[in-house]
Design a protein around this motif. Structure first.
Motif, PDB file in Angstrom:
ATOM      1  N   PRO A 126       0.821  -1.218   0.000  1.00 29.66           N
ATOM      2  CA  PRO A 126       0.000   0.000   0.000  1.00 29.66           C
ATOM      3  C   PRO A 126       0.852   1.264   0.000  1.00 29.66           C
ATOM      4  N   ALA A 127       0.272   2.348  -0.482  1.00 30.05           N
ATOM      5  CA  ALA A 127       0.942   3.642  -0.450  1.00 30.05           C
ATOM      6  C   ALA A 127       1.248   4.025   0.993  1.00 30.05           C
ATOM      7  N   GLY A 128       2.461   4.540   1.216  1.00 35.49           N
ATOM      8  CA  GLY A 128       2.845   5.002   2.539  1.00 35.49           C
ATOM      9  C   GLY A 128       3.081   3.915   3.564  1.00 35.49           C
ATOM     10  N   ALA A 129       3.162   2.664   3.138  1.00 33.89           N
ATOM     11  CA  ALA A 129       3.370   1.573   4.094  1.00 33.89           C
ATOM     12  C   ALA A 129       4.719   1.720   4.781  1.00 33.89           C
ATOM     13  N   SER A 130       4.734   1.536   6.088  1.00 36.50           N
ATOM     14  CA  SER A 130       5.988   1.598   6.840  1.00 36.50           C
ATOM     15  C   SER A 130       6.790   0.329   6.603  1.00 36.50           C
TER      16      SER A 130
END
Length: 354
Positions: A114-118
Motif C-alpha cells: 500500500p501507499a505510505g506503508a511503513s
C-alpha cells in the motif's frame, strides 16, 4: 631536644601516601562505567532511532506491486524495496528484520504494497504470504479443449499441459492463483473441485433417478448445461430429461448432435435434417436411446446439482420462448402450441431484420 627525630617520625617520612592505588582503581572503574553508560546510551538511542524509522510511514505515494522470486535473500529484498521506492534505506530495513530474527521468515511471491506503508507493515506483509491473487475464469459449458486454451492464454500462469483432461471431468468456475502458478496445477485443482463437489452432493441425491453412477450424472448435467444459460431453469430442464429417461423417451437434445459433429465447437449454423437423422453420430440423442456416450461439456456446479435434485415437474418438452428462457409442457399438444408461438417470434424477428 627539638631536632631529634623519633623513630615514629622517621617511619612516616619514608612511607608512601595512603590510598593512592585505590584511588587509581576507583578512577579507572568510574571511567569505564561512564564509557559503558555512554555506549549503552548510544546503543539505546540508536535502537530507538531504528525503531522509529521502522514504523514511520514509507515514501511510496501509490500502491506498488513487487515480485520476490523464490530463493531471494534479505539483502536482495532490501535492495529491491529501496529501488522500488518503498523504503528510504534498505539497510535500515535489513537491520531491523535481522534484529527481529525474521531474515528467513520472508516469503516469495507477488505483493501489493500500500501507499505510505511503513517498513514494519512491509515486513509483516512479506511474512504473511498474502500475495496478489489473479482470477482465471472458465465459463460453464466449455469443453476440456476450450478450457486448456483459456489456460494457455493466461499470462500469469506458467508451464505446459501435456494432456487434455477427459471431457466433463473438471469444474469450471473462477479460480484465484498466484503469478507463476503452473497450468497443470490449475487443472489438478479443477479435477479435485469436481470430485469434491460430487462427494458433497451425491449422498443427498433424489431417489429413483434414471442413472446409477456419478459419471452418468455428469453426462446428463453437461446436456442440461448446454440447453440453457438461465440458472433458474436448470432444475426444470433437468426434470424434463429425467422424466423422459424414466419413460424410455429419447432426450432429443440438439447440443448432443452438435458435439458429435464438431467436438463441442460452435456449429455456426442451424442443424440440417440429415444431421438430425444421422444415427451414426453416437451423440445423436434423436436417433439413439439413453445418455450420450460421454459428456458434451464440463457442467457447472448448478447443473450438476439440478440433475441430482431436479424440480418436481411433469414436463416432458421445452422450447425457446423468445425471452432467453424456455416454455415447458407436459403434453405434446401443449408443446406444439409453444413451438408455434416460437415460430411466430422467429418470423417477426426475421421481418424486423429485413
Amino acid at each position: 631536644m627539638s631536632d631529634v627525630k623519633t623513630p615514629q617520625a622517621k617511619v612516616n617520612a619514608n612511607a608512601k601516601p595512603k590510598g593512592g592505588l585505590g584511588r587509581i582503581v576507583l578512577w579507572l572503574f568510574v571511567s569505564l562505567l561512564v564509557l559503558a553508560l555512554l555506549a549503552a546510551g548510544a546503543v539505546y538511542g540508536g535502537y530507538r532511532w531504528l525503531q522509529a524509522e521502522f514504523v514511520s510511514p514509507g515514501p511510496a505515494l501509490e500502491e506498488t506491486v513487487i515480485t520476490l522470486p523464490r530463493g531471494t535473500g534479505l539483502v536482495r529484498i532490501s535492495n529491491e524495496l529501496e529501488a522500488a521506492g518503498l523504503v528510504r534505506d534498505g539497510r535500515v530495513f535489513r537491520a531491523a528484520v535481522t534484529l527481529d530474527g525474521g531474515d528467513r521468515a520472508l516469503r516469495a511471491g507477488e505483493y501489493a504494497v500500500p501507499a505510505g506503508a511503513s517498513m514494519a507493515q512491509i515486513y509483516e506483509l512479506l511474512r504473511s504470504g498474502r500475495t496478489v491473487q489473479h482470477s482465471v475464469t472458465f465459463a460453464e459449458g466449455l469443453t476440456s479443449a476450450m478450457i486448456v486454451a483459456v489456460l494457455q492464454e493466461a499470462d500469469v500462469l506458467t508451464g505446459e499441459i501435456t494432456e487434455i483432461p477427459a471431457e466433463g471431468t473438471i469444474l469450471p468456475e473462477t479460480y484465484l492463483v498466484d503469478r507463476g502458478t503452473s497450468r497443470q496445477a490449475v487443472i489438478d485443482r479443477m479435477l479435485a473441485a469436481q470430485s469434491e463437489l460430487l462427494d458433497e452432493l451425491w449422498p443427498h441425491r433424489a431417489e429413483n433417478l434414471p442413472f446409477e453412477t456419478r459419471e452418468e450424472a455428469i453426462i446428463l448435467a453437461s446436456v442440461v448445461e448446454k440447453e440453457t444459460g438461465v440458472a433458474s431453469e436448470r432444475p426444470e430442464v433437468a426434470a424434463v430429461f429425467v422424466n423422459r429417461l424414466r419413460r424410455g423417451m429419447r432426450l432429443e437434445s440438439d447440443p448432443t448432435i452438435i458435439y458429435g459433429i464438431t467436438g463441442g465447437e460452435p456449429l455456426g449454423r442451424g442443424l440440417r435434417r440429415s444431421e438430425l437423422d444421422n444415427a451414426n453420430n453416437a451423440w445423436n440423442t434423436y436417433q439413439n436411446d439413453g445418455l450420450p456416450p460421454t459428456p458434451i461439456a464440463n457442467p457447472g456446479a448448478e447443473s450438476i446439482a439440478a440433475v441430482l435434485n431436479p424440480a418436481e415437474s411433469r414436463a416432458l418438452f421445452f422450447v425457446a420462448d423468445g425471452t432467453g428462457g424456455h416454455a415447458f409442457a407436459a403434453t405434446y399438444a401443449e408443446h406444439q402450441r409453444n413451438v408455434a408461438r416460437w415460430r411466430q417470434i422467429e418470423r417477426a424477428r426475421q421481418r424486423a431484420g429485413d
